[in-house]
Design a protein around this motif. Sequence first.
Motif, mmCIF file in Angstrom:
data_model
loop_
_atom_site.group_PDB
_atom_site.id
_atom_site.type_symbol
_atom_site.label_atom_id
_atom_site.label_comp_id
_atom_site.label_asym_id
_atom_site.label_seq_id
_atom_site.Cartn_x
_atom_site.Cartn_y
_atom_site.Cartn_z
ATOM 1 N N CYS A 20 0.827 -1.212 0.000
ATOM 2 C CA CYS A 20 0.000 0.000 0.000
ATOM 3 C C CYS A 20 0.857 1.256 0.000
ATOM 4 N N ARG A 21 1.923 1.251 0.770
ATOM 5 C CA ARG A 21 2.778 2.429 0.896
ATOM 6 C C ARG A 21 3.457 2.782 -0.428
ATOM 7 N N TYR A 22 3.860 1.794 -1.190
ATOM 8 C CA TYR A 22 4.645 2.048 -2.400
ATOM 9 C C TYR A 22 3.878 1.793 -3.693
ATOM 10 N N TYR A 23 2.582 1.530 -3.590
ATOM 11 C CA TYR A 23 1.770 1.222 -4.768
ATOM 12 C C TYR A 23 1.898 2.289 -5.852
ATOM 13 N N GLU A 24 1.720 3.555 -5.472
ATOM 14 C CA GLU A 24 1.758 4.632 -6.465
ATOM 15 C C GLU A 24 3.114 4.722 -7.153
ATOM 16 N N SER A 25 4.181 4.481 -6.402
ATOM 17 C CA SER A 25 5.520 4.521 -6.980
ATOM 18 C C SER A 25 5.707 3.400 -8.003
ATOM 19 N N PHE A 26 5.246 2.203 -7.670
ATOM 20 C CA PHE A 26 5.340 1.087 -8.616
ATOM 21 C C PHE A 26 4.493 1.381 -9.847
ATOM 22 N N LYS A 27 3.301 1.907 -9.630
ATOM 23 C CA LYS A 27 2.380 2.198 -10.730
ATOM 24 C C LYS A 27 2.937 3.289 -11.643
ATOM 25 N N SER A 28 3.399 4.396 -11.064
ATOM 26 C CA SER A 28 3.888 5.516 -11.886
ATOM 27 C C SER A 28 5.173 5.179 -12.624
ATOM 28 N N SER A 30 5.636 2.136 -13.905
ATOM 29 C CA SER A 30 5.245 1.008 -14.769
ATOM 30 C C SER A 30 5.917 -0.309 -14.379
ATOM 31 N N ILE A 31 6.037 -0.537 -13.071
ATOM 32 C CA ILE A 31 6.604 -1.795 -12.587
ATOM 33 C C ILE A 31 5.484 -2.825 -12.541
ATOM 34 N N THR A 32 5.626 -3.859 -13.335
ATOM 35 C CA THR A 32 4.655 -4.950 -13.369
ATOM 36 C C THR A 32 5.270 -6.193 -12.749
ATOM 37 N N TYR A 33 4.448 -7.194 -12.536
ATOM 38 C CA TYR A 33 4.915 -8.441 -11.916
ATOM 39 C C TYR A 33 6.114 -9.019 -12.663
ATOM 40 N N PRO A 37 11.515 -9.322 -10.726
ATOM 41 C CA PRO A 37 12.811 -9.978 -10.531
ATOM 42 C C PRO A 37 14.003 -9.135 -11.013
ATOM 43 N N GLU A 38 13.748 -8.129 -11.832
ATOM 44 C CA GLU A 38 14.819 -7.278 -12.372
ATOM 45 C C GLU A 38 15.206 -6.136 -11.431
ATOM 46 N N LEU A 39 14.400 -5.888 -10.401
ATOM 47 C CA LEU A 39 14.688 -4.773 -9.504
ATOM 48 C C LEU A 39 15.997 -4.999 -8.760
ATOM 49 N N ASP A 40 16.836 -3.986 -8.755
ATOM 50 C CA ASP A 40 18.075 -4.016 -7.990
ATOM 51 C C ASP A 40 18.129 -2.761 -7.131
ATOM 52 N N ILE A 44 15.362 0.210 -6.796
ATOM 53 C CA ILE A 44 14.671 0.347 -5.515
ATOM 54 C C ILE A 44 14.832 1.774 -5.000
ATOM 55 N N ASP A 45 16.022 2.353 -5.178
ATOM 56 C CA ASP A 45 16.228 3.766 -4.819
ATOM 57 C C ASP A 45 15.320 4.665 -5.646
ATOM 58 N N THR A 46 15.251 4.405 -6.945
ATOM 59 C CA THR A 46 14.420 5.220 -7.836
ATOM 60 C C THR A 46 12.958 5.173 -7.407
ATOM 61 N N LEU A 47 12.524 4.023 -6.900
ATOM 62 C CA LEU A 47 11.144 3.879 -6.433
ATOM 63 C C LEU A 47 10.908 4.604 -5.108
ATOM 64 N N GLY A 48 11.982 5.062 -4.469
ATOM 65 C CA GLY A 48 11.835 5.798 -3.210
ATOM 66 C C GLY A 48 11.695 4.920 -1.993
#
Length: 69
Positions: A20-28, A30-33, A37-40, A44-48
């Motif tokens: 819930c806390r990071y939903y908007e960051s993932f959405k804005s 365009s991070i999909t399921y 696995p590619e997140l490093d 993760i920093d970019t997502l805040g």
Amino acid sequence: LNGLPIMVCYGILLSLEMICRYYESFKSNSITYELLPELDDKYIDTLGIYAVGDRIRLEKALLTLKPEV
């Protein structure tokens, strides 16, 4: 959650809170399921996501999504 061990319930609740806390960051961003696995650390920093506990939980969850080599 009735009948589950308390630590399992706690883990589920923490995960839901983080989603819930990071939903908007993932959405804005365009991070999909399929991309999870590619997140490093850089992404993760970019997502805040800076809280150490959140980073640890996310990194542990991401390890379960990476294919075994």
